[in-house]
Write an enzyme that holds these catalytic residues in place. Sequence first.
Site, short mmCIF file in Angstrom:
data_model
loop_
_atom_site.label_atom_id
_atom_site.label_comp_id
_atom_site.label_asym_id
_atom_site.label_seq_id
_atom_site.Cartn_x
_atom_site.Cartn_y
_atom_site.Cartn_z
CG LEU A 75 -1.99 -1.02 1.38
CD1 LEU A 75 -2.69 -0.87 2.74
CD2 LEU A 75 -3.01 -0.90 0.26
CG ASP A 76 0.62 4.17 -3.07
OD1 ASP A 76 1.41 3.31 -3.47
OD2 ASP A 76 -0.19 4.75 -3.81
NE ARG A 77 6.05 8.21 4.62
CZ ARG A 77 5.72 9.35 5.22
NH1 ARG A 77 4.85 10.16 4.65
NH2 ARG A 77 6.26 9.67 6.38
CB THR A 123 -2.91 3.98 0.55
OG1 THR A 123 -2.72 4.71 -0.66
CG2 THR A 123 -4.21 3.19 0.47
NE ARG A 168 -1.52 8.36 -4.97
CZ ARG A 168 -0.29 8.58 -4.51
NH1 ARG A 168 0.43 7.57 -4.03
NH2 ARG A 168 0.20 9.80 -4.53
#
Length: 232
Positions: free
Chosen positions: A56-58, A60, A158
């Site tokens: 997961l993105d930082r 998110t 995104r």
Amino acid sequence: MKIEILYEDEYFVCVSKPNNVLIHHANYSKNVSNELSLVELLYNQLDQKLYPLHRLDRKTSGILILVKDTKHVSKFQKLFYDYKIKKIYYGLVRGYTPNNLQIDTPVKGRDSNVYKEAETILETIESFELNIPVKPYNTSRYSLVRLTPKTGRLHQLRIHMNKISHPLIGDPKYGDNNHNIMFSDKLTISNLFLHAYSITFQHPFTHKEITLKAPFPKHWVKIFDEFNWHMF
């Protein structure tokens, strides 16, 4: 910081990752190397090394699975490779979105000029108009969307929201800066509105159907209340 454990058995741990926490440190994240990563936080909390199955993105928040032993990683990863894991995300985006939409814009990988096929299914759940002007309009409109990725490309959701002109609120890279500033100034919220809500799969060892859900973070709860939306 204590990480919420959603599920645990002898093979894996499922956690709810907070916003603005890296899963693990890498070369490109040296600027935040003084911060504890999710893996480090969990090691301190559980006294056990864990191995993330996906990312997961930082910025998110939401559900993440980590395996307890490297010998079990391959069987879990095969579920991802064979597209046998269903993940559902929720996002808050600019504007009024279509009721349903299939987005299949190719997405470029990290440090690569190669574009790969990517597919996201969008469903609109709610919409709302605020009497707060955001250039060039006198009001501001938002939609709550359910996003089901059929592929797992880097920044896929995104990028896809940006491509259909409905960027995620709080996205510093692909978002709308005017709306991000308004949320920060008027609503005192600067977090990204992308939440990995649930994951469903068949356990590769017990063969049981597993469905796990991560509760919405506080900034999401604030918006549900502000927009008079039903929390689920």
